[in-house]
Design a protein around this motif. Structure first.
Motif, PDB file in Angstrom:
ATOM      1  N   MET A 169      42.715  55.747  28.358  1.00 44.80           N
ATOM      2  CA  MET A 169      41.618  55.346  27.476  1.00 44.80           C
ATOM      3  C   MET A 169      42.066  54.105  26.726  1.00 44.80           C
ATOM      4  SD  MET A 169      40.570  59.231  26.461  1.00 44.80           S
ATOM      5  CE  MET A 169      39.159  58.904  25.426  1.00 44.80           C
ATOM      6  N   LEU A 170      41.520  52.955  27.122  1.00 46.89           N
ATOM      7  CA  LEU A 170      42.122  51.664  26.829  1.00 46.89           C
ATOM      8  C   LEU A 170      41.141  50.684  26.196  1.00 46.89           C
ATOM      9  CD1 LEU A 170      43.775  51.379  30.352  1.00 46.89           C
ATOM     10  CD2 LEU A 170      44.920  52.136  28.253  1.00 46.89           C
ATOM     11  N   TYR A 171      41.711  49.614  25.610  1.00 45.52           N
ATOM     12  CA  TYR A 171      40.915  48.519  25.060  1.00 45.52           C
ATOM     13  C   TYR A 171      40.836  47.363  26.062  1.00 45.52           C
ATOM     14  CZ  TYR A 171      41.427  50.598  20.389  1.00 45.52           C
ATOM     15  OH  TYR A 171      41.395  51.434  19.303  1.00 45.52           O
ATOM     16  N   PHE A 172      39.706  46.638  25.987  1.00 44.13           N
ATOM     17  CA  PHE A 172      39.513  45.424  26.782  1.00 44.13           C
ATOM     18  C   PHE A 172      38.853  44.372  25.908  1.00 44.13           C
ATOM     19  CE2 PHE A 172      39.688  48.981  29.632  1.00 44.13           C
ATOM     20  CZ  PHE A 172      40.535  48.545  30.640  1.00 44.13           C
ATOM     21  N   ARG A 173      39.198  43.111  26.135  1.00 46.19           N
ATOM     22  CA  ARG A 173      38.667  42.057  25.273  1.00 46.19           C
ATOM     23  C   ARG A 173      37.205  41.733  25.575  1.00 46.19           C
ATOM     24  NH1 ARG A 173      41.370  36.399  27.583  1.00 46.19           N
ATOM     25  NH2 ARG A 173      40.787  36.746  29.763  1.00 46.19           N
ATOM     26  N   SER A 174      36.708  42.184  26.749  1.00 50.22           N
ATOM     27  CA  SER A 174      35.340  41.845  27.141  1.00 50.22           C
ATOM     28  C   SER A 174      34.871  42.761  28.260  1.00 50.22           C
ATOM     29  CB  SER A 174      35.264  40.388  27.627  1.00 50.22           C
ATOM     30  OG  SER A 174      36.007  40.245  28.823  1.00 50.22           O
ATOM     31  N   GLN A 175      33.577  42.704  28.524  1.00 52.93           N
ATOM     32  CA  GLN A 175      33.030  43.453  29.654  1.00 52.93           C
ATOM     33  C   GLN A 175      33.625  42.955  30.963  1.00 52.93           C
ATOM     34  OE1 GLN A 175      30.515  46.062  29.494  1.00 52.93           O
ATOM     35  NE2 GLN A 175      31.342  46.358  31.550  1.00 52.93           N
ATOM     36  N   LYS A 176      33.821  41.666  31.064  1.00 52.09           N
ATOM     37  CA  LYS A 176      34.398  41.082  32.277  1.00 52.09           C
ATOM     38  C   LYS A 176      35.788  41.653  32.535  1.00 52.09           C
ATOM     39  CE  LYS A 176      35.518  36.574  34.351  1.00 52.09           C
ATOM     40  NZ  LYS A 176      37.000  36.704  34.442  1.00 52.09           N
ATOM     41  N   ASP A 177      36.580  41.767  31.487  1.00 50.45           N
ATOM     42  CA  ASP A 177      37.926  42.320  31.657  1.00 50.45           C
ATOM     43  C   ASP A 177      37.861  43.782  32.072  1.00 50.45           C
ATOM     44  OD1 ASP A 177      40.315  40.485  30.807  1.00 50.45           O
ATOM     45  OD2 ASP A 177      38.669  39.980  29.471  1.00 50.45           O
ATOM     46  N   PHE A 178      36.939  44.518  31.491  1.00 51.68           N
ATOM     47  CA  PHE A 178      36.784  45.916  31.903  1.00 51.68           C
ATOM     48  C   PHE A 178      36.420  45.996  33.381  1.00 51.68           C
ATOM     49  CE2 PHE A 178      34.305  49.609  32.942  1.00 51.68           C
ATOM     50  CZ  PHE A 178      35.014  50.654  32.379  1.00 51.68           C
ATOM     51  N   ASP A 179      35.453  45.194  33.783  1.00 51.63           N
ATOM     52  CA  ASP A 179      34.993  45.230  35.172  1.00 51.63           C
ATOM     53  C   ASP A 179      36.116  44.875  36.148  1.00 51.63           C
ATOM     54  OD1 ASP A 179      32.484  45.949  34.287  1.00 51.63           O
ATOM     55  OD2 ASP A 179      31.672  43.911  34.390  1.00 51.63           O
ATOM     56  N   GLU A 180      36.909  43.887  35.798  1.00 48.94           N
ATOM     57  CA  GLU A 180      38.026  43.502  36.660  1.00 48.94           C
ATOM     58  C   GLU A 180      39.048  44.635  36.755  1.00 48.94           C
ATOM     59  OE1 GLU A 180      39.629  39.898  35.093  1.00 48.94           O
ATOM     60  OE2 GLU A 180      37.952  38.651  35.800  1.00 48.94           O
ATOM     61  N   TYR A 181      39.349  45.261  35.643  1.00 48.96           N
ATOM     62  CA  TYR A 181      40.304  46.369  35.621  1.00 48.96           C
ATOM     63  C   TYR A 181      39.767  47.550  36.427  1.00 48.96           C
ATOM     64  CZ  TYR A 181      43.358  50.030  33.739  1.00 48.96           C
ATOM     65  OH  TYR A 181      44.244  51.073  33.597  1.00 48.96           O
ATOM     66  N   ALA A 182      38.479  47.841  36.246  1.00 53.88           N
ATOM     67  CA  ALA A 182      37.867  48.966  36.965  1.00 53.88           C
ATOM     68  C   ALA A 182      37.930  48.749  38.475  1.00 53.88           C
ATOM     69  CB  ALA A 182      36.423  49.142  36.512  1.00 53.88           C
ATOM     70  N   GLU A 183      37.697  47.516  38.913  1.00 57.41           N
ATOM     71  CA  GLU A 183      37.736  47.226  40.348  1.00 57.41           C
ATOM     72  C   GLU A 183      39.171  47.315  40.880  1.00 57.41           C
ATOM     73  OE1 GLU A 183      36.387  43.755  43.541  1.00 57.41           O
ATOM     74  OE2 GLU A 183      35.994  43.495  41.393  1.00 57.41           O
TER      75      GLU A 183
END
Length: 212
Positions: A169-183
């Motif tokens: 359960m983590l922090y991300f600086r943006s939606q884009k960063d979340f999406d990249e991490y999720a992929e």
């Protein structure tokens, strides 16, 4: 009215995220012991070792799941929302002590557990960008970057949070960063949630506000 009744989540049915507080699952005696252990761990940055009658009490709490973990050596290194080990999620309390949280949600929940203003310092799990959040009077008053996102696990469908959820359960600086991490990490969209910072703060309130 219970604050849970008024919660909304932009992209999710709130029934999937509603949770009772940890305190609501414990007796008065168990809650008092839980807070004693939390205070010890944060003040000493060492695991708590139950002694005497505490051994059975710790085992009883452990059996209820998702409150603490009694390790094979009999010590308690982790008790929500804090850990005795240094972690990426650093929480500075108003009284000057430093706590380490097991996950992004736990870090936010420290304001409720300790009933204090807090400062959270962590990092984006995709870019390594510093994350800084200030909470005063149980409200987020400042944060950077501007568009923080929080990965929240499906707690309702996890029997043992310490094994399935905590470190994910983590922090991300943006939606884009979340999406990249999720992929990159092949996250299951049906068992994880991408929340705004305020939504994540609501989840922390659900879990760690003892009296609501």
């Amino acid at each position: 009215m219970n604050f849970r009744d008024e919660l909304t989540f932009e992209h999710y049915d709130k029934e999937r995220l509603l949770m009772p507080s940890i305190a609501s699952r414990l007796t008065e005696e168990e809650n008092a012991f839980r807070h004693k252990m939390i205070e010890y761990i944060v003040s000493n940055h060492q695991p708590y070792t139950p002694e005497g009658d505490e051994v059975a009490l710790a085992k009883r709490i452990d059996d209820k799941k998702n409150v603490l973990v009694v390790e094979e050596d009999g010590k308690i290194y982790d008790i929500y929302p804090v850990t005795s080990e240094e972690m990426p999620h650093k929480v500075t309390l108003a009284d000057g002590r430093v706590a380490y949280a097991m996950c992004a949600i736990d870090a936010l929940g420290c304001t409720y557990t300790f009933d204090q203003d807090i400062v959270v310092d962590s990092v984006c799990s995709n870019s390594g960008t510093p994350i800084h959040i200030e909470v005063k009077d149980k409200k987020i008053v400042s944060h950077s970057p501007e568009d923080i996102r929080v990965l929240n696990a499906d707690l309702q469908n996890s029997e043992v949070w310490a094994e399935d959820c905590c470190c994910g359960m983590l922090y991300f600086r943006s939606q884009k960063d979340f999406d990249e991490y999720a992929e990159k990490n092949d996250l299951c969209p049906d068992c994880t949630f991408c929340l705004s910072l305020e939504e994540a703060f609501s989840v922390a309130r659900m879990l760690f506000s003892d009296n609501e």
